[in-house]
Scaffold this active site. Structure first.
Site, short mmCIF file in Angstrom:
data_model
loop_
_atom_site.label_atom_id
_atom_site.label_comp_id
_atom_site.label_asym_id
_atom_site.label_seq_id
_atom_site.Cartn_x
_atom_site.Cartn_y
_atom_site.Cartn_z
N LYS A 166 0.87 -1.19 0.00
CA LYS A 166 0.00 0.00 0.00
C LYS A 166 0.89 1.22 0.00
CE LYS A 166 -4.27 0.00 0.96
NZ LYS A 166 -5.39 -0.45 0.21
N1 GLU Z 1 -7.26 -0.40 -3.07
C1 GLU Z 1 -8.04 -1.60 -3.23
C2 GLU Z 1 -8.06 -2.42 -1.95
O1 GLU Z 1 -7.84 -1.90 -0.89
C3 GLU Z 1 -7.62 -2.40 -4.44
C4 GLU Z 1 -6.22 -2.88 -4.46
C5 GLU Z 1 -5.83 -3.49 -5.80
O2 GLU Z 1 -6.67 -3.64 -6.66
O3 GLU Z 1 -4.65 -3.76 -5.93
O4 GLU Z 1 -8.37 -3.56 -1.97
#
Ligand code: GLU
Length: 429
Positions: A119
């Site tokens: 993240k």
């Molecule tokens: N930001 C989204 C999550 O928290 C998607 C992450 C992604 O598709 O890599 O799941």
């Protein structure tokens, strides 16, 4: 925490609640007691592989220069490349990115995707930037973390404050520097440049699928069910509209300004979502309105917190009257609230299962990018449905076998998969 809106909490409000990292570590320790995974493996999973911090200079439209801080936290890649969103939000911290990257490791493992967890984000309020400033900031951030990411190393995606356009700029900046068009470096792009059909609505669709399964599991007919949704962005609006289409009465939906409330069910397609018209839920002509705090305390079959983290806390968990909570946002329930809801017999279906449709369709997008072949929407829907049902079954089996909460069960499924992969690969050198 007495707040009417979702965005107006100051630093003091946050210090009263635990950080995403604290929550993630507490959840890992709880799950570790349930599984037969080596202590050394658990210890390794408490620490991220790396956290990259960068300065991101931006020339503002007025000619002045500001430098923002950006991060990319990579938690674990034993099952495949790091995967997870990038957020543009004033509250982004290194610690929060680490906590959220851990959740991505578990989320990908619950879904049995060949990805690990990451993240990142930039400490910025995107509402303060013009579109041109957002584009320059995104391109410079992409350049600053270019060595850290890549279609085989780490694949970012949209998250809070970022969207398909952000991913398009990001992919373009990366591709220009690499000298080749590289769609697989990010997911959640517009379909015209290698994005997947159905990616945008996927997190909300998975929340709706899981809410539907949970209602059936707890013997409630979806046609008789009432639903309240906090947050009417991509996750909340898509979940609300699908559940509405499937026969449920969505009685309340909210945004930062408050909630539209109708005991006989809202016409959710007529309420503007954040993408259609930001912060316009209250423009819908509803018979009643509520504050965001009141939405969380409605007597409904399903409550879907789909806005931000830490909204269900020790202060309000005793007042929750919903029969089932399905987490649309990442980390909406603090550990203290989790304990209270469990004691009160209110099942909480966790984020790492419920909103995992986003990263699942990201996986489909990555496959499409590698193969240079786009799937039709029907295929995306079918494969998402079948992967959500299979993850639901895996987690349900652990709930029944171990008599644990849905969250603990999801962690058991994830931790067993990650733990087995780590044990069989071993520790290098
Ligand atoms: N930001 C989204 C999550 O928290 C998607 C992450 C992604 O598709 O890599 O799941």
């Amino acid at each position: 925490m007495a707040t009417n809106t979702l965005d107006d909490r100051d630093a003091d409000d946050y210090s009263e609640t635990e950080s995403a990292l604290e929550t993630a570590l507490r959840q890992l320790s709880a799950a570790a007691t349930q599984v037969d995974v080596d202590d050394g493996v658990i210890e390794r999973l408490k620490h991220p592989t790396r956290v990259v911090e960068v300065g991101v200079p931006l020339k503002r439209d007025d000619g002045s220069v500001e430098v923002y801080t950006g991060y990319r936290a990579q938690h674990d890649d034993v099952r495949g490349p790091y995967k997870g969103g990038l957020r543009f939000h004033p509250d982004v911290t290194a610690e929060e990115c680490v906590g959220l990257s851990m959740w991505m490791t578990w989320k990908c493992a619950v879904m049995d995707l060949p990805f690990g967890g990451a993240k990142g984000g930039v400490v910025v309020n995107p509402k303060d930037l013009s579109t041109e400033e957002k584009e320059r900031l995104t391109r410079r951030f992409a350049e600053e973390i270019r060595d850290t990411i890549g279609p085989k190393q780490d694949i970012p995606a949209p998250d809070m404050g970022t969207d398909a356009q952000t991913m398009a700029w990001f992919m373009d900046a990366y591709s220009m520097q690499e000298g080749e068009t590289t769609p697989g470096v990010v997911t959640g792009k517009p379909p015209v440049i290698g994005g997947s059909k159905g990616r945008e609505e996927a997190p909300g669709r998975s929340v709706a699928i899981i809410a539907r399964e949970a209602l059936e599991y707890y013997d409630t007919d979806i046609g008789e069910a009432t639903v309240a949704v906090q947050g009417f962005g991509s996750v909340g609006a898509n979940a609300a509209r699908l559940l509405d289409d499937w026969g449920a009465d969505v009685v309340a939906v909210s945004d930062v300004n408050g909630a539209a409330y109708d005991t006989s069910g809202l016409d959710t397609h007529a309420v503007p979502s954040h993408e259609e018209e930001p912060e316009a839920v209250m423009s819908y002509d509803a018979p009643n309105t509520l504050t965001n705090e009141e939405v969380l305390e409605l007597d409904v079959d399903v409550l879907i917190p789909a806005a931000i983290g830490n909204v269900l806390t020790a202060d309000n968990a005793d007042d929750v009257q919903a029969n089932i909570v399905v987490e649309g946002a990442n980390g909406p329930t603090t550990s203290a609230a989790d304990t209270i809801l469990e004691e009160r017999g209110i099942p909480v279906i966790p984020d790492i299962l419920a909103n995992a449709g986003g990263v699942t369709v990201s996986y489909f997008e990555w496959l499409q990018d590698i193969n240079r072949r786009q799937w039709p929407l029907e295929r995306v829907h079918e494969e998402l449905e079948s992967m959500m049902l299979s993850a639901w079954d895996d987690v349900r089996a652990e709930v029944e076998a171990r008599d644990v909460s849905w969250r603990d069960a999801a962690y058991v499924v994830a931790l067993e998969r990650v733990g087995e992969a780590k044990s069989s690969r071993g520790l290098w050198p």
